[in-house]
Design a protein around this motif. Structure first.
Motif, PDB file in Angstrom:
ATOM      1  N   GLN A  73      33.999 111.737  37.606  1.00  0.00           N
ATOM      2  CA  GLN A  73      35.116 110.797  37.521  1.00  0.00           C
ATOM      3  C   GLN A  73      36.428 111.570  37.607  1.00  0.00           C
ATOM      4  O   GLN A  73      36.674 112.477  36.812  1.00  0.00           O
ATOM      5  CB  GLN A  73      35.071 110.022  36.211  1.00  0.00           C
ATOM      6  N   ILE A  74      37.232 111.196  38.552  1.00  0.00           N
ATOM      7  CA  ILE A  74      38.543 111.801  38.709  1.00  0.00           C
ATOM      8  C   ILE A  74      39.575 110.738  38.383  1.00  0.00           C
ATOM      9  O   ILE A  74      39.563 109.651  38.946  1.00  0.00           O
ATOM     10  CB  ILE A  74      38.750 112.322  40.142  1.00  0.00           C
ATOM     11  N   GLY A  75      40.468 111.025  37.453  1.00  0.00           N
ATOM     12  CA  GLY A  75      41.502 110.065  37.072  1.00  0.00           C
ATOM     13  C   GLY A  75      40.974 109.061  36.071  1.00  0.00           C
ATOM     14  O   GLY A  75      40.113 109.336  35.258  1.00  0.00           O
ATOM     15  N   VAL A  76      41.459 107.860  36.161  1.00  0.00           N
ATOM     16  CA  VAL A  76      41.102 106.814  35.211  1.00  0.00           C
ATOM     17  C   VAL A  76      39.730 106.265  35.562  1.00  0.00           C
ATOM     18  O   VAL A  76      39.434 105.978  36.723  1.00  0.00           O
ATOM     19  CB  VAL A  76      42.149 105.673  35.258  1.00  0.00           C
ATOM     20  N   SER A  77      38.879 106.143  34.552  1.00  0.00           N
ATOM     21  CA  SER A  77      37.544 105.624  34.807  1.00  0.00           C
ATOM     22  C   SER A  77      37.616 104.138  35.151  1.00  0.00           C
ATOM     23  O   SER A  77      38.480 103.418  34.672  1.00  0.00           O
ATOM     24  CB  SER A  77      36.642 105.830  33.587  1.00  0.00           C
ATOM     25  N   ARG A  78      36.696 103.723  35.970  1.00  0.00           N
ATOM     26  CA  ARG A  78      36.672 102.321  36.377  1.00  0.00           C
ATOM     27  C   ARG A  78      36.256 101.455  35.209  1.00  0.00           C
ATOM     28  O   ARG A  78      35.377 101.811  34.431  1.00  0.00           O
ATOM     29  CB  ARG A  78      35.680 102.102  37.506  1.00  0.00           C
ATOM     30  N   GLN A  79      36.885 100.318  35.115  1.00  0.00           N
ATOM     31  CA  GLN A  79      36.510  99.386  34.055  1.00  0.00           C
ATOM     32  C   GLN A  79      35.415  98.492  34.618  1.00  0.00           C
ATOM     33  O   GLN A  79      35.542  97.944  35.709  1.00  0.00           O
ATOM     34  CB  GLN A  79      37.729  98.552  33.654  1.00  0.00           C
ATOM     35  N   GLU A  80      34.348  98.402  33.863  1.00  0.00           N
ATOM     36  CA  GLU A  80      33.240  97.585  34.336  1.00  0.00           C
ATOM     37  C   GLU A  80      33.660  96.124  34.367  1.00  0.00           C
ATOM     38  O   GLU A  80      34.436  95.666  33.535  1.00  0.00           O
ATOM     39  CB  GLU A  80      32.039  97.756  33.421  1.00  0.00           C
ATOM     40  N   ASP A  81      33.143  95.420  35.369  1.00  0.00           N
ATOM     41  CA  ASP A  81      33.474  94.007  35.499  1.00  0.00           C
ATOM     42  C   ASP A  81      32.892  93.240  34.321  1.00  0.00           C
ATOM     43  O   ASP A  81      31.685  93.298  34.065  1.00  0.00           O
ATOM     44  CB  ASP A  81      32.925  93.437  36.811  1.00  0.00           C
ATOM     45  N   ILE A  82      33.743  92.536  33.625  1.00  0.00           N
ATOM     46  CA  ILE A  82      33.312  91.729  32.492  1.00  0.00           C
ATOM     47  C   ILE A  82      33.199  90.296  32.977  1.00  0.00           C
ATOM     48  O   ILE A  82      34.132  89.761  33.564  1.00  0.00           O
ATOM     49  CB  ILE A  82      34.335  91.825  31.340  1.00  0.00           C
ATOM     50  N   GLU A  83      32.053  89.710  32.752  1.00  0.00           N
ATOM     51  CA  GLU A  83      31.892  88.326  33.164  1.00  0.00           C
ATOM     52  C   GLU A  83      32.764  87.456  32.286  1.00  0.00           C
ATOM     53  O   GLU A  83      32.665  87.503  31.059  1.00  0.00           O
ATOM     54  CB  GLU A  83      30.426  87.901  33.032  1.00  0.00           C
ATOM     55  N   PRO A  84      33.632  86.681  32.896  1.00  0.00           N
ATOM     56  CA  PRO A  84      34.495  85.843  32.074  1.00  0.00           C
ATOM     57  C   PRO A  84      33.670  84.757  31.393  1.00  0.00           C
ATOM     58  O   PRO A  84      32.750  84.193  31.983  1.00  0.00           O
ATOM     59  CB  PRO A  84      35.481  85.241  33.075  1.00  0.00           C
ATOM     60  N   GLU A  85      34.018  84.523  30.146  1.00  0.00           N
ATOM     61  CA  GLU A  85      33.347  83.448  29.441  1.00  0.00           C
ATOM     62  C   GLU A  85      33.876  82.147  30.040  1.00  0.00           C
ATOM     63  O   GLU A  85      34.278  82.116  31.181  1.00  0.00           O
ATOM     64  CB  GLU A  85      33.651  83.564  27.948  1.00  0.00           C
ATOM     65  N   ASP A  86      33.902  81.106  29.269  1.00  0.00           N
ATOM     66  CA  ASP A  86      34.410  79.844  29.773  1.00  0.00           C
ATOM     67  C   ASP A  86      35.915  79.978  29.985  1.00  0.00           C
ATOM     68  O   ASP A  86      36.653  80.234  29.040  1.00  0.00           O
ATOM     69  CB  ASP A  86      34.116  78.728  28.758  1.00  0.00           C
ATOM     70  N   PRO A  87      36.409  79.837  31.229  1.00  0.00           N
ATOM     71  CA  PRO A  87      37.835  80.043  31.471  1.00  0.00           C
ATOM     72  C   PRO A  87      38.714  78.925  30.884  1.00  0.00           C
ATOM     73  O   PRO A  87      39.911  79.113  30.707  1.00  0.00           O
ATOM     74  CB  PRO A  87      37.953  80.090  32.993  1.00  0.00           C
ATOM     75  N   THR A  88      38.118  77.778  30.578  1.00  0.00           N
ATOM     76  CA  THR A  88      38.924  76.693  30.023  1.00  0.00           C
ATOM     77  C   THR A  88      39.125  76.917  28.534  1.00  0.00           C
ATOM     78  O   THR A  88      38.209  77.287  27.812  1.00  0.00           O
ATOM     79  CB  THR A  88      38.259  75.321  30.257  1.00  0.00           C
ATOM     80  N   ARG A  89      40.351  76.702  28.105  1.00  0.00           N
ATOM     81  CA  ARG A  89      40.711  76.857  26.701  1.00  0.00           C
ATOM     82  C   ARG A  89      41.182  75.520  26.172  1.00  0.00           C
ATOM     83  O   ARG A  89      41.545  74.629  26.937  1.00  0.00           O
ATOM     84  CB  ARG A  89      41.847  77.867  26.555  1.00  0.00           C
ATOM     85  N   LYS A  90      41.214  75.403  24.858  1.00  0.00           N
ATOM     86  CA  LYS A  90      41.724  74.196  24.218  1.00  0.00           C
ATOM     87  C   LYS A  90      42.948  74.566  23.404  1.00  0.00           C
ATOM     88  O   LYS A  90      43.036  75.680  22.879  1.00  0.00           O
ATOM     89  CB  LYS A  90      40.674  73.572  23.298  1.00  0.00           C
ATOM     90  N   GLY A  91      43.878  73.624  23.319  1.00  0.00           N
ATOM     91  CA  GLY A  91      45.080  73.883  22.546  1.00  0.00           C
ATOM     92  C   GLY A  91      45.883  72.623  22.314  1.00  0.00           C
ATOM     93  O   GLY A  91      45.497  71.520  22.712  1.00  0.00           O
ATOM     94  N   THR A  92      47.024  72.801  21.639  1.00  0.00           N
ATOM     95  CA  THR A  92      47.916  71.693  21.315  1.00  0.00           C
ATOM     96  C   THR A  92      49.287  71.974  21.908  1.00  0.00           C
ATOM     97  O   THR A  92      49.787  73.098  21.809  1.00  0.00           O
ATOM     98  CB  THR A  92      48.050  71.559  19.784  1.00  0.00           C
ATOM     99  N   VAL A  93      49.891  70.962  22.507  1.00  0.00           N
ATOM    100  CA  VAL A  93      51.241  71.116  23.062  1.00  0.00           C
ATOM    101  C   VAL A  93      52.213  71.170  21.880  1.00  0.00           C
ATOM    102  O   VAL A  93      52.344  70.202  21.127  1.00  0.00           O
ATOM    103  CB  VAL A  93      51.592  69.952  24.014  1.00  0.00           C
ATOM    104  N   THR A  94      52.889  72.302  21.698  1.00  0.00           N
ATOM    105  CA  THR A  94      53.830  72.443  20.580  1.00  0.00           C
ATOM    106  C   THR A  94      55.241  72.051  20.996  1.00  0.00           C
ATOM    107  O   THR A  94      56.019  71.572  20.177  1.00  0.00           O
ATOM    108  CB  THR A  94      53.853  73.897  20.066  1.00  0.00           C
ATOM    109  N   PHE A  95      55.567  72.237  22.269  1.00  0.00           N
ATOM    110  CA  PHE A  95      56.897  71.887  22.759  1.00  0.00           C
ATOM    111  C   PHE A  95      56.762  71.536  24.222  1.00  0.00           C
ATOM    112  O   PHE A  95      56.061  72.219  24.976  1.00  0.00           O
ATOM    113  CB  PHE A  95      57.859  73.081  22.588  1.00  0.00           C
TER     114      PHE A  95
END
Length: 153
Positions: A73-95
């Motif tokens: 490895q030369i330089g910065v090591s590669r970051q392994e691909d992380i499988e994204p969990e559920d991309p949808t999030r839940k939240g409340t509109v504050t403003f």
């Protein structure tokens, strides 16, 4: 008869210059006499051991390790691909300012405030609405997109 142009200072400088030249010639002769060009190639070779130290003994061929070039490895090591969990999030509109077309959603899990623009909304939203959304990275930080209303409060 004219007076001699050689002064004491000039004579001294000339003596120093001749002495310096004589010393240089003596050193040159001494170097030529002391050079040992009869040394063979083995005397000139240096080896590096497993710890990175320079030695005069060659390495043991039985302890030789095979290194695969792709694994280095030369330089910065590669970051392994992380499988994204559920991309949808839940939240409340504050403003939400409908006249300016932007607002903020507070994520239920991380409690972080995420910017939302009217262009990223599927449904029209108001303050204190429960929503689902996805995020995208923008130059200014996270931004909510595909914002949908869960239920009206």
């Amino acid at each position: 008869m004219a007076k001699s142009r050689e002064t004491f200072n000039k004579k001294e400088k000339e003596k120093k210059r001749l002495k310096k030249k004589q010393d240089k010639d003596e050193k040159k002769v001494a170097r030529k006499a002391n050079t040992d060009k009869s040394g063979d190639l083995d005397d000139m070779i240096a080896y590096v051991d497993a710890d990175g130290n320079i030695t005069s003994t060659p390495p043991d061929p039985l302890k030789k390790r095979v290194v695969i070039a792709e694994n280095i490895q030369i330089g910065v090591s590669r970051q392994e691909d992380i499988e994204p969990e559920d991309p949808t999030r839940k939240g409340t509109v504050t403003f939400f300012n409908s006249s300016k077309g932007y607002g903020f959603i507070k994520d239920q899990e991380s409690q972080e405030s995420i910017f939302v623009h009217l262009n990223g909304c599927i449904d029209s939203i108001q303050e204190s609405d429960k929503v689902t959304f996805e995020t995208e990275r923008t130059p200014k930080g996270l931004s909510a997109i595909k914002v949908k209303i869960l239920d009206k409060v």
